[in-house]
Scaffold this motif. Structure first.
Motif, mmCIF file in Angstrom:
data_model
loop_
_atom_site.group_PDB
_atom_site.id
_atom_site.type_symbol
_atom_site.label_atom_id
_atom_site.label_comp_id
_atom_site.label_asym_id
_atom_site.label_seq_id
_atom_site.Cartn_x
_atom_site.Cartn_y
_atom_site.Cartn_z
ATOM 1 N N LEU A 245 -17.054 18.009 -12.478
ATOM 2 C CA LEU A 245 -16.145 16.986 -11.948
ATOM 3 C C LEU A 245 -14.973 16.746 -12.899
ATOM 4 C CD1 LEU A 245 -18.737 14.441 -10.513
ATOM 5 C CD2 LEU A 245 -17.146 15.841 -9.189
ATOM 6 N N ARG A 246 -15.223 16.812 -14.181
ATOM 7 C CA ARG A 246 -14.122 16.593 -15.124
ATOM 8 C C ARG A 246 -13.095 17.715 -15.075
ATOM 9 N NH1 ARG A 246 -14.191 12.749 -19.007
ATOM 10 N NH2 ARG A 246 -12.863 14.056 -20.318
ATOM 11 N N ALA A 247 -13.491 18.871 -14.593
ATOM 12 C CA ALA A 247 -12.545 19.984 -14.459
ATOM 13 C C ALA A 247 -11.643 19.835 -13.249
ATOM 14 C CB ALA A 247 -13.311 21.305 -14.370
ATOM 15 N N ASP A 248 -11.940 18.887 -12.380
ATOM 16 C CA ASP A 248 -11.156 18.643 -11.164
ATOM 17 C C ASP A 248 -10.093 17.589 -11.476
ATOM 18 O OD1 ASP A 248 -10.151 17.847 -8.687
ATOM 19 O OD2 ASP A 248 -12.105 17.849 -7.704
ATOM 20 N N SER A 249 -8.871 18.039 -11.713
ATOM 21 C CA SER A 249 -7.828 17.120 -12.182
ATOM 22 C C SER A 249 -7.444 16.062 -11.155
ATOM 23 C CB SER A 249 -6.588 17.908 -12.603
ATOM 24 O OG SER A 249 -6.017 18.608 -11.504
ATOM 25 N N THR A 250 -7.680 16.324 -9.874
ATOM 26 C CA THR A 250 -7.379 15.305 -8.866
ATOM 27 C C THR A 250 -8.171 14.039 -9.122
ATOM 28 O OG1 THR A 250 -7.063 17.078 -7.259
ATOM 29 C CG2 THR A 250 -7.235 14.860 -6.394
ATOM 30 N N LEU A 251 -9.383 14.174 -9.617
ATOM 31 C CA LEU A 251 -10.254 13.009 -9.794
ATOM 32 C C LEU A 251 -9.772 12.085 -10.897
ATOM 33 C CD1 LEU A 251 -13.786 14.581 -9.259
ATOM 34 C CD2 LEU A 251 -12.261 13.471 -7.605
ATOM 35 N N PRO B 298 -9.681 24.068 3.774
ATOM 36 C CA PRO B 298 -9.455 25.504 4.008
ATOM 37 C C PRO B 298 -8.388 26.043 3.065
ATOM 38 C CG PRO B 298 -9.426 24.255 6.069
ATOM 39 C CD PRO B 298 -9.393 23.248 4.963
ATOM 40 N N ARG B 299 -8.532 27.301 2.659
ATOM 41 C CA ARG B 299 -7.520 27.992 1.875
ATOM 42 C C ARG B 299 -6.711 28.892 2.800
ATOM 43 N NH1 ARG B 299 -10.958 24.745 -1.000
ATOM 44 N NH2 ARG B 299 -10.858 25.161 -3.238
ATOM 45 N N SER B 300 -5.478 29.099 2.438
ATOM 46 C CA SER B 300 -4.634 29.983 3.229
ATOM 47 C C SER B 300 -4.952 31.435 2.916
ATOM 48 C CB SER B 300 -3.158 29.704 2.949
ATOM 49 O OG SER B 300 -2.852 30.010 1.597
ATOM 50 N N ALA B 301 -4.601 32.322 3.828
ATOM 51 C CA ALA B 301 -4.888 33.750 3.654
ATOM 52 C C ALA B 301 -4.165 34.331 2.437
ATOM 53 C CB ALA B 301 -4.488 34.510 4.912
ATOM 54 N N ASP B 302 -2.994 33.798 2.107
ATOM 55 C CA ASP B 302 -2.241 34.337 0.977
ATOM 56 C C ASP B 302 -2.631 33.701 -0.356
ATOM 57 O OD1 ASP B 302 -1.218 31.890 1.712
ATOM 58 O OD2 ASP B 302 0.864 32.414 1.270
ATOM 59 N N ALA B 303 -3.498 32.672 -0.338
ATOM 60 C CA ALA B 303 -3.955 32.050 -1.587
ATOM 61 C C ALA B 303 -5.411 31.611 -1.418
ATOM 62 C CB ALA B 303 -3.065 30.859 -1.942
ATOM 63 N N PRO B 304 -6.312 32.580 -1.246
ATOM 64 C CA PRO B 304 -7.699 32.241 -0.915
ATOM 65 C C PRO B 304 -8.484 31.620 -2.062
ATOM 66 C CG PRO B 304 -7.478 34.604 -1.255
ATOM 67 C CD PRO B 304 -6.091 34.039 -1.287
ATOM 68 N N HIS B 305 -7.979 31.757 -3.297
ATOM 69 C CA HIS B 305 -8.764 31.306 -4.443
ATOM 70 C C HIS B 305 -8.135 30.125 -5.187
ATOM 71 C CE1 HIS B 305 -11.329 34.709 -3.767
ATOM 72 N NE2 HIS B 305 -10.340 35.552 -3.947
ATOM 73 N N VAL B 306 -7.164 29.457 -4.586
ATOM 74 C CA VAL B 306 -6.603 28.285 -5.254
ATOM 75 C C VAL B 306 -7.677 27.205 -5.351
ATOM 76 C CG1 VAL B 306 -4.260 28.756 -4.484
ATOM 77 C CG2 VAL B 306 -5.735 27.283 -3.108
ATOM 78 N N THR B 307 -7.552 26.356 -6.347
ATOM 79 C CA THR B 307 -8.532 25.292 -6.515
ATOM 80 C C THR B 307 -8.238 24.139 -5.559
ATOM 81 O OG1 THR B 307 -7.278 24.055 -8.176
ATOM 82 C CG2 THR B 307 -8.685 25.879 -8.960
ATOM 83 N N LEU B 308 -9.255 23.314 -5.358
ATOM 84 C CA LEU B 308 -9.056 22.124 -4.529
ATOM 85 C C LEU B 308 -8.001 21.210 -5.141
ATOM 86 C CD1 LEU B 308 -10.061 20.698 -1.966
ATOM 87 C CD2 LEU B 308 -11.793 19.568 -3.374
ATOM 88 N N ALA B 309 -7.978 21.125 -6.467
ATOM 89 C CA ALA B 309 -6.954 20.306 -7.133
ATOM 90 C C ALA B 309 -5.555 20.848 -6.882
ATOM 91 C CB ALA B 309 -7.234 20.241 -8.635
ATOM 92 N N ASP B 310 -5.405 22.172 -6.822
ATOM 93 C CA ASP B 310 -4.094 22.756 -6.517
ATOM 94 C C ASP B 310 -3.604 22.308 -5.139
ATOM 95 O OD1 ASP B 310 -3.974 24.190 -8.900
ATOM 96 O OD2 ASP B 310 -4.953 25.957 -8.032
#
Length: 368
Positions: free
Chosen positions: A306-312, A204-216
């Motif tokens: 997938l390569r754009a997802d820095s967590t991976l 889930p994203r917070s109301a104040d940051a609805p568009h942050v990435t999953l990696a963020d």
């Protein structure tokens, strides 16, 4: 714009080889018995294509969220039909279980599977599920901590309340615990005791940051986990991701449109925080794909995504699931094949044991 060729990608640089997993919440559009048969076949297919692990989720009561209340029973069935692939719970909703029975069932399953069990645990469950077990959902963190401590002690051979010790003994299992979490504090908790860390396919994203990435959201969890690991501890990090690969982009997006709108409609009517506030079923497909953190398309499309997802770049295990697209069984089998033969190698995965002599999936389907 055309997708880049997979040959243009180079593998991630890691301290240890990437492991590849398959995950299911057993959501095939079928009866419960058929769901179990189909997912067993999917896991056997993943093994035949070299996947290192297979994971199943536990869900009580809500068949549209998950189709399996008894993961140890199901994995025992799968263990008898596979030979090499590791089998994991992703997760056991530990607050809703008797911890001694969890310890016993896991010990027996590990013996039956030849030492292939990994045990993922988490707080899990809807408030309604807790009520059905006579528990208050608000108490889940305290119950989880108490139950996990008892499971760990039982496997370590320590006396249980009353003086008994676990039979069969399972001293090997404490080193195969994985903790699922959405939070930085959860990452710290898992790291402090040297457990594995399980990161979700979406959050889930917070109301104040609805568009942050999953990696963020997830990189700080990884930071906390690594910082908390004891000196010399070996990181174990599962990055679960929604991955659906098809021969053509049009076919992948056609099935994604069906599945994601269906999921969005259910979430919109669920009343659950973190679900109902996502984009609704009338959103564009691009909006649905972004909101549910889905990696979908041709092999090259999915590699790029997938390569754009820095967590991976920091995980030890990439675990792929087709939810919430939930395509038909044959499309899942083909996605497994394309993931193993094209996508995962481009991300640094190297197929391990030769499993060419494993029983083909079509044989399993006839025998099941």
């Amino acid at each position: 714009m055309s997708a880049p060729s997979s040959s243009s990608f180079t593998p991630f640089q890691r301290a240890a080889p990437l492991r590849l997993g398959f995950f299911s919440r057993l959501l095939d559009d079928a009866t419960a018995a058929e769901r179990y048969r189909l997912v067993a076949a999917q896991i056997a297919h993943a093994e035949a294509f070299g996947f290192d692990s297979a994971w199943v989720a536990q869900h009580h009561f809500h068949e549209h969220e998950g189709g399996l209340p008894s993961p140890f029973v199901f994995l025992a069935y799968v263990a008898s039909r596979t030979r090499r692939i590791r089998l994991g719970t992703g997760i056991v909703t530990l607050p809703l279980e008797n911890p001694v029975r969890v310890a016993e069932d896991a010990a027996v399953l590990d013996l039956l599977s030849g030492g292939r069990l990994d045990v993922g645990v988490g707080t899990g469950g809807t408030p309604e599920a807790f009520a059905a077990f006579g528990l208050d959902s608000d108490d889940r963190p305290a119950i989880f901590a108490k139950h996990l401590a008892l499971v760990r002690a039982a496997w370590a051979g320590q006396p249980l309340p009353g003086g008994d010790t676990l039979y069969p003994a399972a001293p090997q299992l404490p080193g195969r615990i994985w903790q699922a979490t959405f939070s930085v504090s959860g990452g710290t908790r898992a790291g402090q005791v040297g457990d594995g860390l399980m990161l979700s396919r979406t959050q889930p994203r917070s109301a104040d940051a609805p568009h942050v990435t999953l990696a963020d959201i997830q990189n700080p969890i990884v930071d906390a986990y690594l910082a908390a690991l004891p000196a010399g501890g070996t990181p174990r990090i599962v990055g679960s991701r929604s991955v659906f690969v098809a021969e053509t982009r049009n076919e992948a997006l056609r099935l994604a449109d069906i599945g994601l709108r269906r999921a969005a409609a259910r979430f919109a009517s669920s009343g659950q925080a973190g679900l109902l506030d996502r984009v609704g079923p009338d959103a564009t497909l691009d909006e649905l794909i972004a909101a549910y953190d889905v990696h979908v398309g041709t092999p090259d499309d999915v590699i790029a995504s997938l390569r754009a997802d820095s967590t991976l770049q920091r995980v030890t295990d990439l675990v792929c699931q087709v939810h919430s697209i939930d395509p038909p069984h044959d499309a899942i089998l083909r996605s497994i094949e394309l993931t193993a033969t094209v996508v995962a190698p481009a991300l640094g995965w190297v197929r391990g044991a030769d499993v060419a002599d494993l029983q083909p999936t079509h044989t399993l389907l006839k025998a099941a």
